[in-house]
Scaffold this motif. Structure first.
Motif, PDB file in Angstrom:
ATOM      1  N   PHE A  54       0.819  -1.215   0.000  1.00 49.64           N
ATOM      2  CA  PHE A  54       0.000   0.000   0.000  1.00 49.64           C
ATOM      3  C   PHE A  54       0.854   1.267   0.000  1.00 49.64           C
ATOM      4  O   PHE A  54       0.439   2.289  -0.560  1.00 49.64           O
ATOM      5  N   ASP A  55       2.051   1.209   0.585  1.00 47.44           N
ATOM      6  CA  ASP A  55       2.966   2.350   0.492  1.00 47.44           C
ATOM      7  C   ASP A  55       3.384   2.577  -0.961  1.00 47.44           C
ATOM      8  O   ASP A  55       3.469   3.716  -1.426  1.00 47.44           O
ATOM      9  N   PHE A  56       3.657   1.490  -1.683  1.00 52.41           N
ATOM     10  CA  PHE A  56       3.998   1.568  -3.108  1.00 52.41           C
ATOM     11  C   PHE A  56       2.813   2.122  -3.900  1.00 52.41           C
ATOM     12  O   PHE A  56       2.958   3.037  -4.718  1.00 52.41           O
ATOM     13  N   PHE A  57       1.635   1.585  -3.635  1.00 56.90           N
ATOM     14  CA  PHE A  57       0.425   1.958  -4.358  1.00 56.90           C
ATOM     15  C   PHE A  57       0.091   3.438  -4.170  1.00 56.90           C
ATOM     16  O   PHE A  57      -0.335   4.117  -5.110  1.00 56.90           O
ATOM     17  N   LYS A  58       0.290   3.925  -2.963  1.00 51.74           N
ATOM     18  CA  LYS A  58      -0.053   5.316  -2.633  1.00 51.74           C
ATOM     19  C   LYS A  58       0.743   6.307  -3.475  1.00 51.74           C
ATOM     20  O   LYS A  58       0.273   7.411  -3.772  1.00 51.74           O
ATOM     21  N   LYS A  59       1.950   5.926  -3.883  1.00 52.30           N
ATOM     22  CA  LYS A  59       2.828   6.839  -4.625  1.00 52.30           C
ATOM     23  C   LYS A  59       2.563   6.829  -6.121  1.00 52.30           C
ATOM     24  O   LYS A  59       3.123   7.653  -6.853  1.00 52.30           O
ATOM     25  N   LEU A  60       1.722   5.940  -6.593  1.00 53.87           N
ATOM     26  CA  LEU A  60       1.448   5.849  -8.026  1.00 53.87           C
ATOM     27  C   LEU A  60       0.520   6.983  -8.461  1.00 53.87           C
ATOM     28  O   LEU A  60      -0.361   7.391  -7.709  1.00 53.87           O
ATOM     29  N   PRO A  61       0.689   7.472  -9.683  1.00 53.75           N
ATOM     30  CA  PRO A  61      -0.132   8.593 -10.152  1.00 53.75           C
ATOM     31  C   PRO A  61      -1.522   8.178 -10.600  1.00 53.75           C
ATOM     32  O   PRO A  61      -1.687   7.226 -11.363  1.00 53.75           O
ATOM     33  N   GLY A  62      -2.524   8.881 -10.077  1.00 51.48           N
ATOM     34  CA  GLY A  62      -3.901   8.823 -10.557  1.00 51.48           C
ATOM     35  C   GLY A  62      -4.452   7.463 -10.903  1.00 51.48           C
ATOM     36  O   GLY A  62      -4.265   6.477 -10.200  1.00 51.48           O
ATOM     37  N   ASN A  63      -5.139   7.412 -12.040  1.00 49.72           N
ATOM     38  CA  ASN A  63      -5.849   6.212 -12.460  1.00 49.72           C
ATOM     39  C   ASN A  63      -4.922   5.111 -12.955  1.00 49.72           C
ATOM     40  O   ASN A  63      -5.357   3.993 -13.225  1.00 49.72           O
ATOM     41  N   THR A  64      -3.615   5.409 -13.098  1.00 48.57           N
ATOM     42  CA  THR A  64      -2.664   4.372 -13.506  1.00 48.57           C
ATOM     43  C   THR A  64      -2.566   3.289 -12.426  1.00 48.57           C
ATOM     44  O   THR A  64      -2.065   2.198 -12.693  1.00 48.57           O
ATOM     45  N   LYS A  65      -3.044   3.584 -11.232  1.00 47.54           N
ATOM     46  CA  LYS A  65      -3.000   2.603 -10.149  1.00 47.54           C
ATOM     47  C   LYS A  65      -3.702   1.312 -10.540  1.00 47.54           C
ATOM     48  O   LYS A  65      -3.349   0.227 -10.071  1.00 47.54           O
ATOM     49  N   LYS A  66      -4.690   1.404 -11.419  1.00 45.88           N
ATOM     50  CA  LYS A  66      -5.420   0.209 -11.827  1.00 45.88           C
ATOM     51  C   LYS A  66      -4.598  -0.714 -12.717  1.00 45.88           C
ATOM     52  O   LYS A  66      -4.985  -1.849 -12.969  1.00 45.88           O
ATOM     53  N   LEU A  67      -3.458  -0.245 -13.214  1.00 47.50           N
ATOM     54  CA  LEU A  67      -2.619  -1.052 -14.090  1.00 47.50           C
ATOM     55  C   LEU A  67      -1.681  -1.977 -13.319  1.00 47.50           C
ATOM     56  O   LEU A  67      -1.002  -2.805 -13.912  1.00 47.50           O
ATOM     57  N   TYR A  68      -1.656  -1.838 -11.999  1.00 48.14           N
ATOM     58  CA  TYR A  68      -0.680  -2.576 -11.205  1.00 48.14           C
ATOM     59  C   TYR A  68      -1.338  -3.729 -10.451  1.00 48.14           C
ATOM     60  O   TYR A  68      -2.471  -3.625  -9.982  1.00 48.14           O
ATOM     61  N   SER A  69      -0.597  -4.827 -10.348  1.00 55.18           N
ATOM     62  CA  SER A  69      -1.056  -5.969  -9.558  1.00 55.18           C
ATOM     63  C   SER A  69       0.113  -6.489  -8.730  1.00 55.18           C
ATOM     64  O   SER A  69       1.279  -6.326  -9.107  1.00 55.18           O
ATOM     65  N   ILE A  70      -0.209  -7.088  -7.607  1.00 56.64           N
ATOM     66  CA  ILE A  70       0.811  -7.630  -6.719  1.00 56.64           C
ATOM     67  C   ILE A  70       0.606  -9.131  -6.573  1.00 56.64           C
ATOM     68  O   ILE A  70      -0.529  -9.616  -6.576  1.00 56.64           O
ATOM     69  N   THR A  71       1.701  -9.863  -6.487  1.00 59.61           N
ATOM     70  CA  THR A  71       1.635 -11.313  -6.322  1.00 59.61           C
ATOM     71  C   THR A  71       2.631 -11.751  -5.255  1.00 59.61           C
ATOM     72  O   THR A  71       3.718 -11.174  -5.151  1.00 59.61           O
ATOM     73  N   TYR A  72       2.253 -12.745  -4.457  1.00 57.94           N
ATOM     74  CA  TYR A  72       3.113 -13.234  -3.388  1.00 57.94           C
ATOM     75  C   TYR A  72       2.623 -14.602  -2.937  1.00 57.94           C
ATOM     76  O   TYR A  72       1.515 -15.040  -3.291  1.00 57.94           O
ATOM     77  N   ASP A  73       3.449 -15.291  -2.178  1.00 57.64           N
ATOM     78  CA  ASP A  73       3.157 -16.658  -1.745  1.00 57.64           C
ATOM     79  C   ASP A  73       3.083 -16.748  -0.222  1.00 57.64           C
ATOM     80  O   ASP A  73       3.907 -16.148   0.478  1.00 57.64           O
ATOM     81  N   PHE A  74       2.107 -17.514   0.272  1.00 51.93           N
ATOM     82  CA  PHE A  74       2.024 -17.809   1.699  1.00 51.93           C
ATOM     83  C   PHE A  74       1.258 -19.110   1.892  1.00 51.93           C
ATOM     84  O   PHE A  74       0.683 -19.664   0.941  1.00 51.93           O
ATOM     85  N   HIS A  75       1.273 -19.621   3.109  1.00 55.52           N
ATOM     86  CA  HIS A  75       0.611 -20.891   3.403  1.00 55.52           C
ATOM     87  C   HIS A  75      -0.820 -20.686   3.887  1.00 55.52           C
ATOM     88  O   HIS A  75      -1.109 -19.740   4.625  1.00 55.52           O
ATOM     89  N   LEU A  76      -1.687 -21.606   3.475  1.00 57.10           N
ATOM     90  CA  LEU A  76      -2.986 -21.781   4.100  1.00 57.10           C
ATOM     91  C   LEU A  76      -2.981 -23.139   4.793  1.00 57.10           C
ATOM     92  O   LEU A  76      -2.339 -24.082   4.317  1.00 57.10           O
ATOM     93  N   VAL A  77      -3.678 -23.241   5.915  1.00 55.60           N
ATOM     94  CA  VAL A  77      -3.789 -24.515   6.625  1.00 55.60           C
ATOM     95  C   VAL A  77      -5.152 -25.117   6.276  1.00 55.60           C
ATOM     96  O   VAL A  77      -6.191 -24.552   6.632  1.00 55.60           O
ATOM     97  N   ASN A  78      -5.142 -26.257   5.566  1.00 56.53           N
ATOM     98  CA  ASN A  78      -6.421 -26.828   5.142  1.00 56.53           C
ATOM     99  C   ASN A  78      -7.091 -27.602   6.269  1.00 56.53           C
ATOM    100  O   ASN A  78      -6.585 -27.656   7.394  1.00 56.53           O
ATOM    101  N   GLN A  79      -8.216 -28.214   5.947  1.00 55.39           N
ATOM    102  CA  GLN A  79      -9.018 -28.873   6.979  1.00 55.39           C
ATOM    103  C   GLN A  79      -8.310 -30.059   7.626  1.00 55.39           C
ATOM    104  O   GLN A  79      -8.679 -30.490   8.723  1.00 55.39           O
ATOM    105  N   ASP A  80      -7.276 -30.600   6.956  1.00 55.37           N
ATOM    106  CA  ASP A  80      -6.508 -31.711   7.511  1.00 55.37           C
ATOM    107  C   ASP A  80      -5.306 -31.248   8.325  1.00 55.37           C
ATOM    108  O   ASP A  80      -4.522 -32.058   8.798  1.00 55.37           O
ATOM    109  N   GLY A  81      -5.164 -29.939   8.455  1.00 57.06           N
ATOM    110  CA  GLY A  81      -4.017 -29.400   9.184  1.00 57.06           C
ATOM    111  C   GLY A  81      -2.763 -29.317   8.341  1.00 57.06           C
ATOM    112  O   GLY A  81      -1.683 -28.999   8.856  1.00 57.06           O
ATOM    113  N   ARG A  82      -2.873 -29.582   7.053  1.00 60.50           N
ATOM    114  CA  ARG A  82      -1.713 -29.554   6.163  1.00 60.50           C
ATOM    115  C   ARG A  82      -1.509 -28.134   5.636  1.00 60.50           C
ATOM    116  O   ARG A  82      -2.450 -27.453   5.250  1.00 60.50           O
TER     117      ARG A  82
END
Length: 253
Positions: free
Chosen positions: A100-128
């Motif tokens: 959001f710090d990165f996003f805040k510095k972007l100019p105007g409506n160009t903000k819609k051109l940007y996307s962020i991607t990252y990896d993290f874990h989810l714990v499923n119903q089996d605890g995995r």
């Protein structure tokens, strides 16, 4: 940190009252998202930052952790606090702040051109613990150019560990990678593949073996292996599956 209402996950982009003009803008967009969800294997959900809630959750089970879409929709941000491991939750907070710090510095409506991607874990119903890739892009901005609603897509990560935080600008090869240690963004460009390398990857995607690819493009098997090795080096991956996942996720093919 679990269930901490003061976490920046729920406070960093907190919005004030949405203006009447902004409220008039969205028209039936959820129908388009639902149609897209029916066509993809990936999980899709929509965040509304006005009330820090989920506005839509698709039926794909990867993101649901054993719940129905309606149950996840009701949980909203509590879902993260319940199904993301503590260590990864701390990482998400840092990614959220830096993003959001990165996003805040972007100019105007160009903000819609940007996307962020990252990896993290989810714990499923089996605890995995399942390592997922999470992409987020703006759907609507408020009149003062804050992110109001965002569309998120969840799929299995092709990485081996959490993090791998990147911001991409639509229509360009511009990429920013986040150094988690010091929260500094480093600008780079997406790796480029030659026409022959892309051709070989596409043939791998069709299920062809090295021998079959060699016969189809009239080269030796050793030549195909050479191209494949060069693809791995360019993309920083170790297997054909990882390479295919990388080029799809990064819109190289």
């Amino acid at each position: 940190m679990k269930n901490n209402v003061n976490s920046s996950l729920v406070t960093k982009n907190r919005l004030g009252k949405i203006s009447e003009d902004d409220l008039m803008a969205p028209q039936h967009y959820l129908e388009a998202i639902k149609a897209f969800a029916r066509l993809t294997y990936e999980s899709i959900y929509v965040i509304n930052y006005e009330n820090m809630a989920f506005e839509y959750v698709s039926e794909n089970p990867l993101f649901l952790c054993g719940h129905s879409p309606e149950e996840v929709l009701t949980m909203g941000y509590d879902f993260y606090f319940k199904y993301v491991p503590e260590k990864d939750l701390e990482l998400l907070t840092r990614i959220n702040d830096a993003g959001f710090d990165f996003f805040k510095k972007l100019p105007g409506n160009t903000k819609k051109l940007y996307s962020i991607t990252y990896d993290f874990h989810l714990v499923n119903q089996d605890g995995r613990h399942v390592l997922i890739n999470h992409k987020l892009t703006p759907l609507f901005l408020t009149g003062d150019e804050k992110m109001w609603k965002a569309m998120c897509i969840v799929s299995i990560s092709h990485h081996k560990s959490v993090g791998n935080v990147c911001i991409h600008k639509q229509g360009t090869d511009e990429t920013w990678e986040l150094n988690i240690e010091n929260n500094i963004w480093r600008k780079s460009e997406k790796p480029k593949l030659t026409r022959r390398e892309i051709e070989i990857l596409l043939l791998h995607a069709q299920g062809l073996t090295i021998t079959q690819i060699a016969e189809k493009i009239f080269v030796s098997s050793d030549t195909v292996k050479y191209y494949r090795r060069r693809i791995f080096e360019r993309l920083g991956v170790n297997t054909t599956v990882e390479a295919l996942s990388y080029v799809v996720n990064n819109k190289i093919i």
